[in-house]
Structures are given as C-alpha cells and as structure tokens.
Design a protein around this motif. Sequence first.
Motif, PDB file in Angstrom:
ATOM      1  N   TRP A 468       0.934  -1.371   0.332  1.00 44.19           N
ATOM      2  CA  TRP A 468      -0.214   0.189   0.001  1.00 44.19           C
ATOM      3  C   TRP A 468       0.794   1.257   0.019  1.00 44.19           C
ATOM      4  N   ASN A 469       0.890   1.671  -1.373  1.00 46.02           N
ATOM      5  CA  ASN A 469       2.079   3.619  -1.007  1.00 46.02           C
ATOM      6  C   ASN A 469       1.266   3.938  -2.444  1.00 46.02           C
ATOM      7  N   PRO A 470      -0.216   5.029  -1.248  1.00 45.74           N
ATOM      8  CA  PRO A 470      -0.572   5.480  -2.698  1.00 45.74           C
ATOM      9  C   PRO A 470      -0.449   7.316  -3.668  1.00 45.74           C
ATOM     10  N   SER A 471       0.795   7.148  -2.238  1.00 45.75           N
ATOM     11  CA  SER A 471       1.775   8.020  -2.735  1.00 45.75           C
ATOM     12  C   SER A 471       2.268   7.848  -4.438  1.00 45.75           C
ATOM     13  N   ARG A 472       2.607   6.682  -4.538  1.00 48.09           N
ATOM     14  CA  ARG A 472       2.905   6.534  -5.822  1.00 48.09           C
ATOM     15  C   ARG A 472       2.124   6.902  -6.652  1.00 48.09           C
ATOM     16  N   PHE A 473       0.860   7.693  -6.592  1.00 51.73           N
ATOM     17  CA  PHE A 473      -0.220   8.289  -7.878  1.00 51.73           C
ATOM     18  C   PHE A 473       1.082   9.951  -7.818  1.00 51.73           C
ATOM     19  N   PHE A 474       1.172   9.820  -7.287  1.00 50.24           N
ATOM     20  CA  PHE A 474       1.622  11.938  -7.380  1.00 50.24           C
ATOM     21  C   PHE A 474       3.045  11.479  -8.356  1.00 50.24           C
ATOM     22  N   THR A 475       4.137  10.734  -8.501  1.00 49.54           N
ATOM     23  CA  THR A 475       5.089  10.379  -8.190  1.00 49.54           C
ATOM     24  C   THR A 475       5.933   9.369 -10.193  1.00 49.54           C
ATOM     25  N   MET A 476       4.412   8.514  -9.675  1.00 49.90           N
ATOM     26  CA  MET A 476       4.653   7.387 -11.259  1.00 49.90           C
ATOM     27  C   MET A 476       5.014   8.555 -11.986  1.00 49.90           C
ATOM     28  N   ASP A 477       6.091   7.152 -12.750  1.00 51.46           N
ATOM     29  CA  ASP A 477       5.787   7.557 -14.129  1.00 51.46           C
ATOM     30  C   ASP A 477       5.216   7.280 -15.741  1.00 51.46           C
ATOM     31  N   LYS A 478       4.438   8.678 -15.803  1.00 57.82           N
ATOM     32  CA  LYS A 478       3.166   7.624 -16.183  1.00 57.82           C
ATOM     33  C   LYS A 478       3.883   7.320 -17.811  1.00 57.82           C
ATOM     34  N   GLU A 479       4.647   7.834 -18.457  1.00 59.62           N
ATOM     35  CA  GLU A 479       5.679   7.185 -19.612  1.00 59.62           C
ATOM     36  C   GLU A 479       5.319   5.796 -19.943  1.00 59.62           C
ATOM     37  N   LYS A 480       5.905   5.004 -18.128  1.00 59.99           N
ATOM     38  CA  LYS A 480       6.054   3.656 -18.222  1.00 59.99           C
ATOM     39  C   LYS A 480       5.203   3.026 -18.444  1.00 59.99           C
ATOM     40  N   GLN A 481       4.122   3.773 -18.250  1.00 60.23           N
ATOM     41  CA  GLN A 481       2.304   3.129 -18.338  1.00 60.23           C
ATOM     42  C   GLN A 481       2.079   3.006 -20.148  1.00 60.23           C
ATOM     43  N   ILE A 482       1.220   1.802 -20.022  1.00 62.02           N
ATOM     44  CA  ILE A 482       0.406   1.593 -21.098  1.00 62.02           C
ATOM     45  C   ILE A 482      -1.211   2.324 -21.122  1.00 62.02           C
ATOM     46  N   ASN A 483      -1.323   2.981 -21.873  1.00 64.38           N
ATOM     47  CA  ASN A 483      -3.150   3.296 -21.532  1.00 64.38           C
ATOM     48  C   ASN A 483      -3.905   2.568 -21.526  1.00 64.38           C
ATOM     49  N   LEU A 484      -4.926   2.124 -20.077  1.00 62.64           N
ATOM     50  CA  LEU A 484      -6.533   1.172 -20.845  1.00 62.64           C
ATOM     51  C   LEU A 484      -7.303   1.327 -19.363  1.00 62.64           C
ATOM     52  N   GLY A 485      -8.115   0.293 -19.325  1.00 60.04           N
ATOM     53  CA  GLY A 485      -9.254   0.771 -18.543  1.00 60.04           C
ATOM     54  C   GLY A 485      -9.787   1.688 -18.529  1.00 60.04           C
ATOM     55  N   VAL A 486     -10.251   2.019 -17.699  1.00 64.45           N
ATOM     56  CA  VAL A 486     -11.362   4.122 -17.900  1.00 64.45           C
ATOM     57  C   VAL A 486     -10.831   3.998 -16.639  1.00 64.45           C
ATOM     58  N   PHE A 487     -10.106   3.681 -15.629  1.00 63.98           N
ATOM     59  CA  PHE A 487      -9.725   4.634 -14.444  1.00 63.98           C
ATOM     60  C   PHE A 487      -8.343   4.177 -13.994  1.00 63.98           C
ATOM     61  N   ALA A 488      -7.652   5.528 -14.049  1.00 63.41           N
ATOM     62  CA  ALA A 488      -6.115   5.486 -12.946  1.00 63.41           C
ATOM     63  C   ALA A 488      -5.437   4.304 -13.892  1.00 63.41           C
ATOM     64  N   ASN A 489      -6.075   3.933 -15.208  1.00 65.06           N
ATOM     65  CA  ASN A 489      -5.049   2.287 -15.663  1.00 65.06           C
ATOM     66  C   ASN A 489      -4.639   1.840 -15.188  1.00 65.06           C
ATOM     67  N   LEU A 490      -6.042   1.370 -14.538  1.00 68.39           N
ATOM     68  CA  LEU A 490      -5.990   0.036 -14.576  1.00 68.39           C
ATOM     69  C   LEU A 490      -7.225  -0.492 -14.816  1.00 68.39           C
ATOM     70  N   LEU A 491      -6.953  -2.662 -14.118  1.00 72.25           N
ATOM     71  CA  LEU A 491      -7.686  -2.984 -14.966  1.00 72.25           C
ATOM     72  C   LEU A 491      -8.920  -3.470 -14.456  1.00 72.25           C
ATOM     73  N   THR A 492      -8.959  -3.053 -12.629  1.00 76.14           N
ATOM     74  CA  THR A 492     -10.118  -2.917 -11.888  1.00 76.14           C
ATOM     75  C   THR A 492     -11.624  -2.848 -12.405  1.00 76.14           C
ATOM     76  N   PHE A 493     -12.411  -2.163 -13.321  1.00 75.02           N
ATOM     77  CA  PHE A 493     -13.541  -2.097 -13.828  1.00 75.02           C
ATOM     78  C   PHE A 493     -13.439  -2.623 -15.492  1.00 75.02           C
ATOM     79  N   GLY A 494     -12.741  -3.244 -16.019  1.00 69.94           N
ATOM     80  CA  GLY A 494     -12.204  -3.647 -16.969  1.00 69.94           C
ATOM     81  C   GLY A 494     -11.659  -2.964 -18.453  1.00 69.94           C
ATOM     82  N   GLY A 495     -11.830  -3.167 -19.354  1.00 70.18           N
ATOM     83  CA  GLY A 495     -11.548  -1.808 -20.570  1.00 70.18           C
ATOM     84  C   GLY A 495     -12.538  -2.384 -21.901  1.00 70.18           C
TER      85      GLY A 495
END
Length: 570
Positions: A468-495
């Motif tokens: 658990w480390n919510p602060s990751r969302f303040f500092t995260m390198d968005k470049e490393k992420q693939i744009n997916l899902g509908v919320f916060a680049n997570l798969l929690t709500f599917g896509g």
Amino acid sequence: MDPIKIRSGVSCVILAIILYTAWHKYKRRRARSCEHIRGPPSPSYIVGHIVELTRQGEVGDLEYQWMSEFGWAWKIKHCLGRDVLFLADPKASTNIHRLVSGYNYSRTTDSKFISWLLMGESILFADHSEHARIRRTMDPALSSARVRAFLPIFQRSAKKLCGKWRKELGDRPSLPSVNVAPWFSRLTLDAICEAGFDFNCGALDDDMNEFVRVYKNMFQDSMMHPTTGSLLFRHFWPYIPDSALRALVRLPIKQFQRMQHALRTINGLSGRLIEHRKARERMGLDSEETERSKDLMSILVRANTSENPKYRLTDNEMIAQMATFLLAGACVRDSRDPDGHETSAGTLDWLFWELAKDDNYQRKMREEIAAARGAVMGRGDADFSVADLESMVYVNAGIKEIMRLHPIVYLLVRVADKDDVIPLSRPVTTTTGEIVNEIPIAKGQHISISSWGYNRLPEVWGEDAHSWNPSRFFTMDKEKQINLGVFANLLTFGGGNKACLGWRFSVLEIQAVVVELIENFEFTLPDERPEIQRVPAGVTIPMIKNKWTLGSQMPLRITPVKGEVPSQLI
Ligand code: HEM
C-alpha cells in the motif's frame, strides 16, 4: 470395373480428404493456439488447475507464483486438458478489450450463464450486436452528468452511517471492534436503491425487507469454493445449446436455486416499479426536470421510449438491466450470518483496513478534508461539490491505490470469437526456447486476464507494487504505463466495450463516503489484530484467517474525531 467398387473407392478418397482437412485444420488450430506457451504442470487431467485456483488461500497467491516463473503470459489447464491462456500483460489486455470493430472476444459461456441465473437477460449475458444494443440504452443512465446528480444521495447515506455509529458510541471513547463490512454493504444498497429506483430500501435502518433478505450472502452462497462436480458440469456448458442449458440450470442444484430465487424476487420488484414509472411517464408526471425522474430506472425507461423501435429493450430486458444495476452496485451482507459481497462496499472494506494500518496517510487525508470543509463553509455551501471531491489529492490517490492493490473483480474471462494474434509488451520464452512478442490465438481459445496480476506489476507500478503506497500516484512515471482501462490505468473496472458502466457511480460514491467517515472518525486496527485474508469467490471477500465460518469480516476500532460534532449527526 464394378460400379459399386468405383463408388466405394471414390467415397473412401472423399472421406480421406475430409479427414485429412479436418486433421490439418485441428493441427493448425492447436499450433496457432498458444501451444508452446509455458505454464505450471497440471495436477490432474480431470480438473487441471481449476480446483486449486478457485480454492487458493488468498486471491493472487497462485498468479504471483506463476507470474514470477513464466512472465506476463502463461498457460494453465482447465478441466479435461483444456488450455487457458493467462495474461497480466497490459498490451495483450488492451488488445482483448479493444474497441475497434468491437467484438472479437466474448464472455465465456459459464460466466454468461451464471449472470443469466443471477440477473436474467442482462447486459452481462448478451454478446455482439445484442450487447451493443443494450449498452446503447444503458449508457446514458450512468453518464458523468447523471452520476453527479447522485452525490446528495451518497452524502445522505454516509451521514446516516456516521449517525448510527455516533449513537452506538454513546458516552464511550471508541467502539473497540466494529465489523464495518455489513455496514458498508447496507450503505451501498441504500444508495443504489435510491439512485436506481428512487426506492427507500432501509438497509441501514436494518429494515430486513424482502429485498434485503434475498441478496444477503449471495456471492458466498453461490460462488465460493465450487465443487469439483459443478466445475466439471460447467466445463461442458459451451457444447450444450442455449435452450438446453437454460433448462439444465433449472435442475434442483442448491447453488442455482439460490440464484434463481433471488432473481425471481428482484424481477418481481423491478417489474412493479418499472410499470409504475411507465404509467407516470405516460401521464406526464415524470419529466426530465423533476427530481423524481433522475433515478436510473426513469432514465432507462425514457431512453428506451425514445429509442428507435429496432433497438428498444423489451420489458423483460429492462427488468434484467435493473437487476444488474442492483447486483453490480450492491449485495447485502449481515454480521449475524456468513456474508455475501459486492463491489463498492468491498472496495471500502479494503480501503479502511489499509488506512487503519497507515495512520500517517489517514491524518493527511483528514487535514485535506478539513481544509476543503473550511472553504465550503467560507463560500456558504451546505456540503462538498463534485469538484471539491475531485480536488482532494490525498483522498483520490488513496482510492486509486486501493483499486490497484485490492481489485474486487480480480479476473476477467473471455473466449476468442475469431483467430487472432495478441501482441505482448514483454516477450515470453516458449517451451521450445523461442522468445516471442505475440501469441497466436485460435477461435474458441479461453483467456483469463488477471487484473490482480497487472495491477501489481513492479515494472509498471514500481518495486513496491505489492504494498500500500498511495503516494505512488503523485510521482509515478506515466511514460512507463500503457493507457488502458477506464480509471487510473487500472484493470479494476475492465476496459473497452464491456468496461464497467458503473465506474463513475462507484468512484463518486466511494469519494463521498470516505470523506464523510474520515472527517468524523479515526480508524485503527482492533486490539486482537486479526489476520485478514483475501478470499476468492468471484469477487474478493475479506475474511479472518481460520474463521471463515464468520463470513465477511473487517473489524476496526472506531474513535470519533475530537472537535465539534456536525449538527446533522446529533
Ligand atoms: C468498485 C466497484 C466496481 C467494480 C470494481 C466493478 C467492476 C466491473 C468489471 C471488472 C466489469 C467488467 C466485467 C468484464 O469485463 O467481463 C464490470 C461490468 C459492469 N459493471 Fe461494474 N464494477 C463496480 C461497480 C459497479 C456499479 C456501482 C454499477 C452500477 C451502478 C456497475 C455496473 C456494471 C455493468 C452494468 C457492467 C456490464 C458492462 C457491460 O457488459 O457492458 N458496476 N464491472
């Protein structure tokens, strides 16, 4: 030459050609369909890995082991040797969820029929053009603008819960151990009933009406730890025609009867409410402007009335979509019995548990809320607006982090409708030692997308992805992420075209509840420090280790925040 001999010779040649073609096609399919993808050895030909997967101690235990060994894509065995491709790879998941031309992957027959048992002809049962038709009518009911109008409902429900806990506290300094799980269930049930039907369900008042009773314990009774027999039975569902399957699942099997009983009750209620609402529409009593007409059912009735008759939902389909809102949005648990589970409430359980362990972050959230409250009072408003909630960075990072770390729906299952090639963001090594960047998929291939696995990839979320480390969302390198899902680049709500329709509803509901509760109470672990486990039952259920018979449990110490008690809670 004897004509009979000629005829049988020709027949033999034709048969040989047919058999050769079929064999060739079969070989090609096998070769195309992830044959060389690595995976753990199967413990049993009959049930493959499926029993250990559904009975693993905690959601993600096995996925973690398999991902560590095989990478972001691997293969496991289902019953009778059937392969299931498992994916945690973001690029592969995006490909499967992709919107373009829509429907290359369907929900599997067993997941669709379980939905049918629970909700009837719902959007979760439909596929292809039928799914698109239903989604088109449901979509406007949960648009951003519509959902914003539900904020006062969420705030009222949250205040009501605060009032209940204040009352229970009396003169005591704190409540030493409250199982918050059934409280969150009742809160979300009240909210979905009011937002959905403009119906006062009275769950927080413990009004055990018919409605509350039937959905109580639903997931645990019907989905947790399926027997080997039922897993094998479900394995054959794809090969049984729909009409026969509809008859078969009516067999007197306890699990199925449980779901059908709930469905009959909910359908009865939804049908009565829809009729009532249509009559009001006809008499012009419900219009766009009236407060009453803002509930999901009215919007659905209106959207359907104005829809091209070709696309219109039937009454039965409308009823099924209302049952879907109810089941997707809430399902009731009760502290006296083993509990069922649900989506928003389950997410709240995990969030308050993590906050109870992290008093520093909880304090920052409280300070942020207090500052925002000051601004609200300064401008003379009664309560937070959607914009106020959106602007709370600590609150929102906490919500994103809980959806990442404990996705309530941890697995998405699909079957390929066509041959395809799935690209990977990270290559995997096959059984032949080859390193591949894509996996060929044959029509009919079963695929499980591990939302839990993707949400915890250290390469995407950082080395501490399992913490658990919510602060990751303040500092995260968005470049490393693939744009997916509908919320916060997570798969929690599917896509994609089957992504959760209620995600905005759920996020706003959680924001409103968290802000109200954190403003009023401090949450800490109770003295007995129970070990909470993430038990798999289609959704993640929190249970105390070695005390599963108690059902869903999230015991927390609740202490009122010192200071003035908001007047509406007294
Ligand atoms: C934290 C809360 C929630 C989570 C994690 C969640 C998760 C999901 C997921 C993962 C799916 C996609 C399943 C798949 O791809 O097969 C889904 C679908 C769906 N959800 Fe949610 N959900 C939540 C809350 C809600 C709420 C509150 C509602 C309704 C008010 C809702 C309505 C739906 C509907 C209608 C679908 C079907 C969409 C379709 O097939 O097109 N969900 N949900």
